[in-house]
Motif scaffolding. Sequence first.
Motif, mmCIF file in Angstrom:
data_model
loop_
_atom_site.group_PDB
_atom_site.id
_atom_site.type_symbol
_atom_site.label_atom_id
_atom_site.label_comp_id
_atom_site.label_asym_id
_atom_site.label_seq_id
_atom_site.Cartn_x
_atom_site.Cartn_y
_atom_site.Cartn_z
ATOM 1 N N SER A 260 0.642 -1.116 0.088
ATOM 2 C CA SER A 260 -0.150 -0.087 0.029
ATOM 3 C C SER A 260 0.752 1.203 0.132
ATOM 4 O O SER A 260 2.032 1.284 0.240
ATOM 5 N N SER A 261 0.185 2.512 -0.430
ATOM 6 C CA SER A 261 1.052 3.731 -0.008
ATOM 7 C C SER A 261 1.108 4.018 1.220
ATOM 8 O O SER A 261 0.683 3.273 2.217
ATOM 9 N N GLU A 262 2.080 4.778 1.572
ATOM 10 C CA GLU A 262 2.607 5.061 2.851
ATOM 11 C C GLU A 262 1.459 5.826 3.595
ATOM 12 O O GLU A 262 1.606 6.090 4.791
ATOM 13 N N PHE B 69 -6.273 -1.299 -0.515
ATOM 14 C CA PHE B 69 -5.894 -0.100 0.038
ATOM 15 C C PHE B 69 -6.179 1.010 -0.616
ATOM 16 O O PHE B 69 -6.678 0.766 -1.802
ATOM 17 N N PHE B 70 -6.615 2.092 0.080
ATOM 18 C CA PHE B 70 -7.115 3.259 -0.722
ATOM 19 C C PHE B 70 -6.282 4.577 -0.124
ATOM 20 O O PHE B 70 -6.189 4.684 0.776
ATOM 21 N N GLY C 115 4.458 3.643 7.948
ATOM 22 C CA GLY C 115 4.935 2.496 8.275
ATOM 23 C C GLY C 115 4.242 1.931 9.732
ATOM 24 O O GLY C 115 4.668 0.850 10.114
ATOM 25 N N LYS C 116 3.211 2.690 10.083
ATOM 26 C CA LYS C 116 2.354 2.065 11.184
ATOM 27 C C LYS C 116 1.104 1.831 10.919
ATOM 28 O O LYS C 116 0.518 2.637 10.142
ATOM 29 N N TYR C 117 0.483 0.871 11.753
ATOM 30 C CA TYR C 117 -0.832 0.575 11.401
ATOM 31 C C TYR C 117 -1.608 1.291 12.885
ATOM 32 O O TYR C 117 -1.410 1.094 13.956
#
Length: 119
Positions: free
Chosen positions: A68-70, A113-114, A91-93
């Motif tokens: 996914s994009s960042e 992902f969007f 880099g974090k969810y």
Amino acid sequence: MELIMQPTFSTCGQACIAMITGKTIEEVIKDMKTDGPTSIGQLIEILDYYNIKHAEKNVRISKKNPISSEYSILTVHTNGGYTHWVLYYNGKYYDPEFGLIEGKYTKGKITSFFSIYDG
């Protein structure tokens, strides 16, 4: 980015939008006119309402589109068997149900992902 936890089982989409916009989850629920489950179409509508730039559609994760994009809203099929929205940023969810997750995401399978465009 500040983590916002979802107040009910079905408000993960509203929590993701609140994190993106800096609004309270109550404001987002009021503007979306729902405190229930949300579709990608509803997320697109509210992002447009708030003038947040974003991709035109959800992109399925595949060999062609592996990462996914960042900055994106992720579609997750959880280990509990339901579909869930999670915000991915730097880099974090930012998971409105399970909290901030760094490293590998283990709460389910990320299927699409969007992208959100900052600024």
